[in-house]
Design a protein around this motif. Structure first.
Motif, PDB file in Angstrom:
ATOM      1  N   ASP A   9     -35.255  78.785  96.954  1.00 43.51           N
ATOM      2  CA  ASP A   9     -33.817  78.569  96.773  1.00 43.51           C
ATOM      3  C   ASP A   9     -33.146  79.772  96.110  1.00 43.51           C
ATOM      4  OD1 ASP A   9     -33.569  76.143  98.055  1.00 43.51           O
ATOM      5  OD2 ASP A   9     -34.062  75.001  96.257  1.00 43.51           O
ATOM      6  N   LEU A  10     -33.811  80.388  95.159  1.00 45.12           N
ATOM      7  CA  LEU A  10     -33.271  81.575  94.511  1.00 45.12           C
ATOM      8  C   LEU A  10     -33.020  82.677  95.544  1.00 45.12           C
ATOM      9  CD1 LEU A  10     -32.648  82.735  91.651  1.00 45.12           C
ATOM     10  CD2 LEU A  10     -35.002  83.574  91.618  1.00 45.12           C
ATOM     11  N   LYS A  11     -33.969  82.885  96.435  1.00 43.06           N
ATOM     12  CA  LYS A  11     -33.820  83.911  97.471  1.00 43.06           C
ATOM     13  C   LYS A  11     -32.791  83.493  98.521  1.00 43.06           C
ATOM     14  CE  LYS A  11     -36.115  86.815 100.705  1.00 43.06           C
ATOM     15  NZ  LYS A  11     -35.818  88.164 100.431  1.00 43.06           N
ATOM     16  N   GLU A  12     -32.845  82.239  98.944  1.00 45.89           N
ATOM     17  CA  GLU A  12     -31.949  81.744  99.998  1.00 45.89           C
ATOM     18  C   GLU A  12     -30.482  81.772  99.579  1.00 45.89           C
ATOM     19  OE1 GLU A  12     -31.010  77.375 101.798  1.00 45.89           O
ATOM     20  OE2 GLU A  12     -33.122  77.989 101.816  1.00 45.89           O
ATOM     21  N   HIS A  13     -30.188  81.358  98.352  1.00 46.20           N
ATOM     22  CA  HIS A  13     -28.796  81.226  97.917  1.00 46.20           C
ATOM     23  C   HIS A  13     -28.192  82.510  97.362  1.00 46.20           C
ATOM     24  CE1 HIS A  13     -28.419  76.969  98.677  1.00 46.20           C
ATOM     25  NE2 HIS A  13     -29.671  76.866  98.270  1.00 46.20           N
ATOM     26  N   TRP A  14     -29.019  83.325  96.697  1.00 42.91           N
ATOM     27  CA  TRP A  14     -28.465  84.504  96.036  1.00 42.91           C
ATOM     28  C   TRP A  14     -29.171  85.798  96.415  1.00 42.91           C
ATOM     29  CZ3 TRP A  14     -29.382  80.767  91.671  1.00 42.91           C
ATOM     30  CH2 TRP A  14     -28.334  79.832  91.594  1.00 42.91           C
ATOM     31  N   GLY A  15     -30.192  85.732  97.274  1.00 48.15           N
ATOM     32  CA  GLY A  15     -30.910  86.932  97.683  1.00 48.15           C
ATOM     33  C   GLY A  15     -31.711  87.579  96.570  1.00 48.15           C
ATOM     34  N   VAL A  16     -32.150  86.773  95.597  1.00 48.00           N
ATOM     35  CA  VAL A  16     -32.859  87.280  94.426  1.00 48.00           C
ATOM     36  C   VAL A  16     -34.349  86.956  94.532  1.00 48.00           C
ATOM     37  CG1 VAL A  16     -33.048  87.115  91.909  1.00 48.00           C
ATOM     38  CG2 VAL A  16     -30.804  86.988  92.997  1.00 48.00           C
ATOM     39  N   GLU A  17     -35.173  87.961  94.290  1.00 45.04           N
ATOM     40  CA  GLU A  17     -36.628  87.788  94.222  1.00 45.04           C
ATOM     41  C   GLU A  17     -37.024  87.633  92.754  1.00 45.04           C
ATOM     42  OE1 GLU A  17     -38.705  87.579  96.699  1.00 45.04           O
ATOM     43  OE2 GLU A  17     -37.583  88.374  98.401  1.00 45.04           O
ATOM     44  N   ILE A  18     -38.109  86.947  92.490  1.00 45.56           N
ATOM     45  CA  ILE A  18     -38.549  86.740  91.111  1.00 45.56           C
ATOM     46  C   ILE A  18     -38.835  88.070  90.418  1.00 45.56           C
ATOM     47  CG2 ILE A  18     -40.975  86.381  91.723  1.00 45.56           C
ATOM     48  CD1 ILE A  18     -39.020  84.590  88.914  1.00 45.56           C
ATOM     49  N   GLU A  19     -39.247  89.076  91.166  1.00 45.43           N
ATOM     50  CA  GLU A  19     -39.521  90.395  90.592  1.00 45.43           C
ATOM     51  C   GLU A  19     -38.260  91.063  90.040  1.00 45.43           C
ATOM     52  OE1 GLU A  19     -40.420  89.568  93.780  1.00 45.43           O
ATOM     53  OE2 GLU A  19     -42.554  89.216  93.447  1.00 45.43           O
ATOM     54  N   ASP A  20     -37.080  90.614  90.492  1.00 44.10           N
ATOM     55  CA  ASP A  20     -35.810  91.181  90.035  1.00 44.10           C
ATOM     56  C   ASP A  20     -35.362  90.640  88.680  1.00 44.10           C
ATOM     57  OD1 ASP A  20     -35.652  92.516  92.492  1.00 44.10           O
ATOM     58  OD2 ASP A  20     -34.528  90.873  93.416  1.00 44.10           O
ATOM     59  N   ILE A  21     -35.990  89.561  88.210  1.00 41.28           N
ATOM     60  CA  ILE A  21     -35.578  88.868  86.991  1.00 41.28           C
ATOM     61  C   ILE A  21     -36.182  89.541  85.760  1.00 41.28           C
ATOM     62  CG2 ILE A  21     -35.611  86.652  85.785  1.00 41.28           C
ATOM     63  CD1 ILE A  21     -34.032  86.594  88.402  1.00 41.28           C
ATOM     64  N   ASP A  22     -35.361  89.720  84.725  1.00 34.40           N
ATOM     65  CA  ASP A  22     -35.844  90.309  83.478  1.00 34.40           C
ATOM     66  C   ASP A  22     -36.406  89.264  82.509  1.00 34.40           C
ATOM     67  OD1 ASP A  22     -35.086  93.036  84.081  1.00 34.40           O
ATOM     68  OD2 ASP A  22     -33.013  92.382  83.811  1.00 34.40           O
ATOM     69  N   LYS A  23     -35.718  88.129  82.381  1.00 31.83           N
ATOM     70  CA  LYS A  23     -36.148  87.072  81.448  1.00 31.83           C
ATOM     71  C   LYS A  23     -35.974  85.709  82.108  1.00 31.83           C
ATOM     72  CE  LYS A  23     -36.711  89.813  77.879  1.00 31.83           C
ATOM     73  NZ  LYS A  23     -37.947  90.048  77.216  1.00 31.83           N
ATOM     74  N   VAL A  24     -36.881  84.776  81.780  1.00 32.46           N
ATOM     75  CA  VAL A  24     -36.840  83.419  82.339  1.00 32.46           C
ATOM     76  C   VAL A  24     -36.932  82.407  81.201  1.00 32.46           C
ATOM     77  CG1 VAL A  24     -38.022  81.750  83.826  1.00 32.46           C
ATOM     78  CG2 VAL A  24     -37.956  84.161  84.477  1.00 32.46           C
ATOM     79  N   ALA A  25     -36.087  81.372  81.279  1.00 30.30           N
ATOM     80  CA  ALA A  25     -36.178  80.227  80.384  1.00 30.30           C
ATOM     81  C   ALA A  25     -36.553  79.029  81.249  1.00 30.30           C
ATOM     82  CB  ALA A  25     -34.852  79.972  79.688  1.00 30.30           C
ATOM     83  N   LEU A  26     -37.563  78.270  80.833  1.00 33.03           N
ATOM     84  CA  LEU A  26     -38.062  77.162  81.637  1.00 33.03           C
ATOM     85  C   LEU A  26     -38.092  75.883  80.823  1.00 33.03           C
ATOM     86  CD1 LEU A  26     -39.548  76.010  84.153  1.00 33.03           C
ATOM     87  CD2 LEU A  26     -41.663  76.794  83.094  1.00 33.03           C
ATOM     88  N   MET A  27     -37.599  74.805  81.424  1.00 31.39           N
ATOM     89  CA  MET A  27     -37.712  73.479  80.835  1.00 31.39           C
ATOM     90  C   MET A  27     -38.340  72.579  81.873  1.00 31.39           C
ATOM     91  SD  MET A  27     -37.120  70.262  80.046  1.00 31.39           S
ATOM     92  CE  MET A  27     -35.739  69.444  80.755  1.00 31.39           C
ATOM     93  N   SER A  28     -39.483  72.022  81.550  1.00 28.97           N
ATOM     94  CA  SER A  28     -40.176  71.148  82.481  1.00 28.97           C
ATOM     95  C   SER A  28     -40.969  70.112  81.725  1.00 28.97           C
ATOM     96  CB  SER A  28     -41.112  71.955  83.386  1.00 28.97           C
ATOM     97  OG  SER A  28     -41.832  71.083  84.219  1.00 28.97           O
ATOM     98  N   CYS A  29     -40.487  68.895  81.703  1.00 29.79           N
ATOM     99  CA  CYS A  29     -41.217  67.826  81.011  1.00 29.79           C
ATOM    100  C   CYS A  29     -42.467  67.390  81.772  1.00 29.79           C
ATOM    101  CB  CYS A  29     -40.301  66.634  80.779  1.00 29.79           C
ATOM    102  SG  CYS A  29     -39.211  66.884  79.382  1.00 29.79           S
ATOM    103  N   ASN A  30     -42.551  67.705  83.050  1.00 22.12           N
ATOM    104  CA  ASN A  30     -43.748  67.322  83.804  1.00 22.12           C
ATOM    105  C   ASN A  30     -44.989  68.006  83.268  1.00 22.12           C
ATOM    106  OD1 ASN A  30     -42.286  65.711  85.435  1.00 22.12           O
ATOM    107  ND2 ASN A  30     -42.269  67.054  87.188  1.00 22.12           N
ATOM    108  N   TYR A  31     -44.860  69.189  82.713  1.00 17.63           N
ATOM    109  CA  TYR A  31     -46.006  69.938  82.270  1.00 17.63           C
ATOM    110  C   TYR A  31     -46.159  70.007  80.760  1.00 17.63           C
ATOM    111  CZ  TYR A  31     -46.127  71.376  87.092  1.00 17.63           C
ATOM    112  OH  TYR A  31     -46.158  71.361  88.465  1.00 17.63           O
ATOM    113  N   PHE A  32     -45.045  69.953  80.025  1.00 21.70           N
ATOM    114  CA  PHE A  32     -45.103  70.221  78.597  1.00 21.70           C
ATOM    115  C   PHE A  32     -44.765  69.035  77.698  1.00 21.70           C
ATOM    116  CE2 PHE A  32     -43.856  74.229  80.719  1.00 21.70           C
ATOM    117  CZ  PHE A  32     -45.059  74.889  80.558  1.00 21.70           C
ATOM    118  N   CYS A  33     -44.095  68.026  78.216  1.00 21.10           N
ATOM    119  CA  CYS A  33     -43.692  66.893  77.375  1.00 21.10           C
ATOM    120  C   CYS A  33     -44.694  65.753  77.492  1.00 21.10           C
ATOM    121  CB  CYS A  33     -42.302  66.402  77.789  1.00 21.10           C
ATOM    122  SG  CYS A  33     -41.015  67.621  77.567  1.00 21.10           S
ATOM    123  N   PRO A  34     -44.938  65.067  76.407  1.00 26.93           N
ATOM    124  CA  PRO A  34     -45.890  63.926  76.450  1.00 26.93           C
ATOM    125  C   PRO A  34     -45.342  62.764  77.242  1.00 26.93           C
ATOM    126  CG  PRO A  34     -44.974  64.215  74.229  1.00 26.93           C
ATOM    127  CD  PRO A  34     -44.418  65.294  75.084  1.00 26.93           C
TER     128      PRO A  34
END
Length: 74
Positions: A49-74
């Motif tokens: 979706d990042l590439k499709e909507h804005w033409g951005v590859e993950i390699e272009d990103i400098d910093k990422v903030a992630l929130m995911s309760c599936n992996y980190f929340c009890p």
């Protein structure tokens, strides 16, 4: 600086991207046209979706903030 914020918890997944000048927001529910939409492929769905909507590859990103309760929340 290019910043990416991901909220990937299986419910109302969304992406926010800042390219140094403008802020962009993508909500998976709007693409899927269903309520309570989440990525089935947590590792690659948001990258497509990042590439499709804005033409951005993950390699272009400098910093990422992630929130995911599936992996980190009890």
């Amino acid at each position: 600086m290019k910043l990416l914020s991901l909220s990937i918890n299986g419910v109302n997944d969304n992406i926010t991207y800042f390219d140094g000048e403008s802020l962009k927001y993508f909500k998976l529910e709007r693409k899927m046209q269903v309520k309570i939409a989440g990525y089935k492929d947590y590792y690659n769905g948001w990258k497509r979706d990042l590439k499709e909507h804005w033409g951005v590859e993950i390699e272009d990103i400098d910093k990422v903030a992630l929130m995911s309760c599936n992996y980190f929340c009890p």
